[in-house]
Design a protein around this motif. Structure first.
Motif, PDB file in Angstrom:
ATOM      1  N   LEU A  90       0.823  -1.203   0.000  1.00  0.00           N
ATOM      2  CA  LEU A  90       0.000   0.000   0.000  1.00  0.00           C
ATOM      3  C   LEU A  90       0.862   1.261   0.000  1.00  0.00           C
ATOM      4  O   LEU A  90       0.502   2.261  -0.626  1.00  0.00           O
ATOM      5  CB  LEU A  90      -0.935   0.001   1.199  1.00  0.00           C
ATOM      6  CG  LEU A  90      -1.987  -1.107   1.226  1.00  0.00           C
ATOM      7  CD1 LEU A  90      -2.862  -0.974   2.459  1.00  0.00           C
ATOM      8  CD2 LEU A  90      -2.846  -1.085  -0.036  1.00  0.00           C
ATOM      9  N   LYS A  91       1.997   1.217   0.674  1.00  0.00           N
ATOM     10  CA  LYS A  91       2.903   2.364   0.695  1.00  0.00           C
ATOM     11  C   LYS A  91       3.444   2.631  -0.701  1.00  0.00           C
ATOM     12  O   LYS A  91       3.508   3.796  -1.145  1.00  0.00           O
ATOM     13  CB  LYS A  91       4.050   2.105   1.672  1.00  0.00           C
ATOM     14  CG  LYS A  91       5.032   3.262   1.783  1.00  0.00           C
ATOM     15  CD  LYS A  91       6.112   2.949   2.798  1.00  0.00           C
ATOM     16  CE  LYS A  91       7.106   4.116   2.903  1.00  0.00           C
ATOM     17  NZ  LYS A  91       8.183   3.825   3.894  1.00  0.00           N
ATOM     18  N   GLU A  92       3.842   1.569  -1.402  1.00  0.00           N
ATOM     19  CA  GLU A  92       4.335   1.752  -2.764  1.00  0.00           C
ATOM     20  C   GLU A  92       3.225   2.249  -3.682  1.00  0.00           C
ATOM     21  O   GLU A  92       3.441   3.100  -4.547  1.00  0.00           O
ATOM     22  CB  GLU A  92       4.904   0.436  -3.299  1.00  0.00           C
ATOM     23  CG  GLU A  92       5.497   0.579  -4.688  1.00  0.00           C
ATOM     24  CD  GLU A  92       6.043  -0.727  -5.234  1.00  0.00           C
ATOM     25  OE1 GLU A  92       6.539  -0.723  -6.364  1.00  0.00           O
ATOM     26  OE2 GLU A  92       5.965  -1.748  -4.520  1.00  0.00           O
ATOM     27  N   TYR A 153       5.728   1.281 -13.913  1.00  0.00           N
ATOM     28  CA  TYR A 153       5.219   1.584 -12.579  1.00  0.00           C
ATOM     29  C   TYR A 153       5.541   0.477 -11.567  1.00  0.00           C
ATOM     30  O   TYR A 153       5.672   0.747 -10.379  1.00  0.00           O
ATOM     31  CB  TYR A 153       3.704   1.795 -12.636  1.00  0.00           C
ATOM     32  CG  TYR A 153       3.310   2.935 -13.543  1.00  0.00           C
ATOM     33  CD1 TYR A 153       3.409   4.246 -13.119  1.00  0.00           C
ATOM     34  CD2 TYR A 153       2.854   2.700 -14.829  1.00  0.00           C
ATOM     35  CE1 TYR A 153       3.065   5.302 -13.943  1.00  0.00           C
ATOM     36  CE2 TYR A 153       2.503   3.742 -15.673  1.00  0.00           C
ATOM     37  CZ  TYR A 153       2.617   5.047 -15.232  1.00  0.00           C
ATOM     38  OH  TYR A 153       2.280   6.086 -16.061  1.00  0.00           O
ATOM     39  N   VAL A 154       5.636  -0.747 -12.039  1.00  0.00           N
ATOM     40  CA  VAL A 154       5.927  -1.875 -11.150  1.00  0.00           C
ATOM     41  C   VAL A 154       7.380  -2.282 -11.378  1.00  0.00           C
ATOM     42  O   VAL A 154       7.700  -2.982 -12.337  1.00  0.00           O
ATOM     43  CB  VAL A 154       4.977  -3.063 -11.424  1.00  0.00           C
ATOM     44  CG1 VAL A 154       5.270  -4.206 -10.453  1.00  0.00           C
ATOM     45  CG2 VAL A 154       3.529  -2.625 -11.315  1.00  0.00           C
ATOM     46  N   LYS A 155       8.239  -1.817 -10.503  1.00  0.00           N
ATOM     47  CA  LYS A 155       9.662  -2.051 -10.671  1.00  0.00           C
ATOM     48  C   LYS A 155      10.057  -3.455 -10.207  1.00  0.00           C
ATOM     49  O   LYS A 155       9.497  -3.981  -9.248  1.00  0.00           O
ATOM     50  CB  LYS A 155      10.468  -1.015  -9.879  1.00  0.00           C
ATOM     51  CG  LYS A 155      10.162   0.424 -10.270  1.00  0.00           C
ATOM     52  CD  LYS A 155      10.415   0.681 -11.751  1.00  0.00           C
ATOM     53  CE  LYS A 155      10.169   2.134 -12.106  1.00  0.00           C
ATOM     54  NZ  LYS A 155      10.348   2.381 -13.562  1.00  0.00           N
ATOM     55  N   LEU A 160       5.172  -4.549  -4.949  1.00  0.00           N
ATOM     56  CA  LEU A 160       4.119  -4.785  -5.945  1.00  0.00           C
ATOM     57  C   LEU A 160       4.530  -5.885  -6.916  1.00  0.00           C
ATOM     58  O   LEU A 160       3.713  -6.733  -7.293  1.00  0.00           O
ATOM     59  CB  LEU A 160       3.822  -3.490  -6.711  1.00  0.00           C
ATOM     60  CG  LEU A 160       2.841  -2.520  -6.067  1.00  0.00           C
ATOM     61  CD1 LEU A 160       2.849  -1.198  -6.816  1.00  0.00           C
ATOM     62  CD2 LEU A 160       1.432  -3.107  -6.046  1.00  0.00           C
ATOM     63  N   ASP A 161       5.779  -5.856  -7.347  1.00  0.00           N
ATOM     64  CA  ASP A 161       6.270  -6.864  -8.279  1.00  0.00           C
ATOM     65  C   ASP A 161       6.265  -8.245  -7.640  1.00  0.00           C
ATOM     66  O   ASP A 161       5.847  -9.232  -8.261  1.00  0.00           O
ATOM     67  CB  ASP A 161       7.688  -6.499  -8.728  1.00  0.00           C
ATOM     68  CG  ASP A 161       8.275  -7.527  -9.675  1.00  0.00           C
ATOM     69  OD1 ASP A 161       7.638  -7.804 -10.706  1.00  0.00           O
ATOM     70  OD2 ASP A 161       9.364  -8.050  -9.386  1.00  0.00           O
TER      71      ASP A 161
END
Length: 332
Positions: A90-92, A153-155, A160-161
């Protein structure tokens, strides 16, 4: 923003039946996996304790934690572990913008003035790909396939990745989708919605009248989709020659696309391609998610057109992988 269900586990005929209780709400999950002391699922409907009124419950999802992976850990320790995972994701997510800035378009091919659009189902929210067509003076076709650049956006290696890697893909259920990425991404900045700028990876191909590919180029781009089309309305044009309101400026583009799709399909068949035309069932449900009917899912001209173009785009996957290795992108 999360619920934890460590209790109420019982076994039945070799499978695990997990009963979840939260206030007056109750639901059960049946699984062949080992006992899951902590589990998260996406938004879903449950019934109240009388089994009547459906209630929407929003629950964040992470990979289930199995006993053998964290043997000996106490429930509160597991809770803190999973809470940490959620907070990282959520922070990312909070750091990702909801619109494309001018700085982000720098170095990309600007295709925002081109006639690019999407074709999907009536209820599609996560729009992955867009297309464009041009009939060249030499009689060739110039086809553009533009894929949402999720990797911007998803590194790689980010929370997230890692979460997306655990899921592997979005899961399409009867009446909803459990997305690989949060809705803020899959339905927002990473969805090729109409009339907004979006970052994309583009494959522009040139075909001769026999369907032979004579040129192609793969590059980073920025697009602005002109309209979100539906298969039903596209099929109305291509099958019944009836142009729905709002589609007048795009009817000829669609007819040109259909010309090329037929050519590509014929060329595939010459190479040994087999179309099995397998029928697909669609389950209709009422407002309480109770199945009411099973019908045959339509697969019209528009659906086949998109399939042919995606296959044409996939032919050059090897070159896209070379681009990935060079630029360290992960294609969606």
């Amino acid at each position: 923003n999360y619920l934890i269900f460590p209790e109420g586990t019982r076994s039945k005929k070799g499978n695990e039946m997990l009963e979840f209780h939260h206030g007056s709400f109750k639901c059960a999950l049946k699984t062949k996996a080992p006992i899951v002391p902590v589990v998260f699922v996406n938004s879903f409907k449950v019934l109240d304790e009388k089994g009547c009124k459906p209630v929407n419950v929003q629950i964040h999802y992470l990979k289930p934690i199995y006993e053998e992976e964290y043997a000996g850990m106490k429930t509160n320790e597991l809770a803190e572990l999973v809470k940490g995972r959620i907070e990282e994701v959520l922070k990312e997510l909070d750091s990702i913008p909801d619109e494309v800035s001018d700085d982000e378009t720098s170095g990309r091919v600007d295709l925002r003035d081109e006639t690019i659009f999407t074709i999907d189902g009536d209820d599609t929210k996560d729009i992955d790909d867009a297309i464009a067509i041009e009939k060249l003076e030499n009689g060739h076709y110039k086809l553009g396939v533009h894929i949402a650049d999720v990797s911007y956006y998803v590194k790689e290696g980010s929370p997230l990745d890692n979460e997306a890697l655990e899921r592997g893909t979005s899961v399409y259920l009867v009446d909803r989708v459990i997305p690989m990425l949060p809705h803020e991404l899959s339905n927002g900045i990473c969805s090729l919605n109409p009339n907004v700028d979006r970052l994309t990876l583009s494959c522009v191909m040139e075909f001769d009248p026999e369907g032979k590919q004579v040129d192609y180029e793969i590059f980073q781009s920025v697009i602005n989709s002109k309209i979100q089309m539906t298969y039903k309305k596209v099929n109305s044009i291509l099958e019944d020659n009836k142009v729905p309101e709002g589609y007048e400026d795009y009817a000829e583009h669609l007819r040109t696309m259909n010309e090329l799709a037929k050519i590509l399909r014929k060329a595939k068949e010459k190479r040994g391609y087999i179309d099995f035309e397998v029928d697909e069932a669609k389950i209709l449900v009422d407002e309480n998610c109770v199945p009411t009917e099973v019908v045959l899912r339509d697969r019209g001209t528009g659906e086949r057109l998109i399939e042919d173009f995606m296959i044409a785009d996939g032919v050059y996957k090897e070159e896209a992988e070379k681009l990935y290795k060079k630029l360290r992108f992960r294609l969606k």
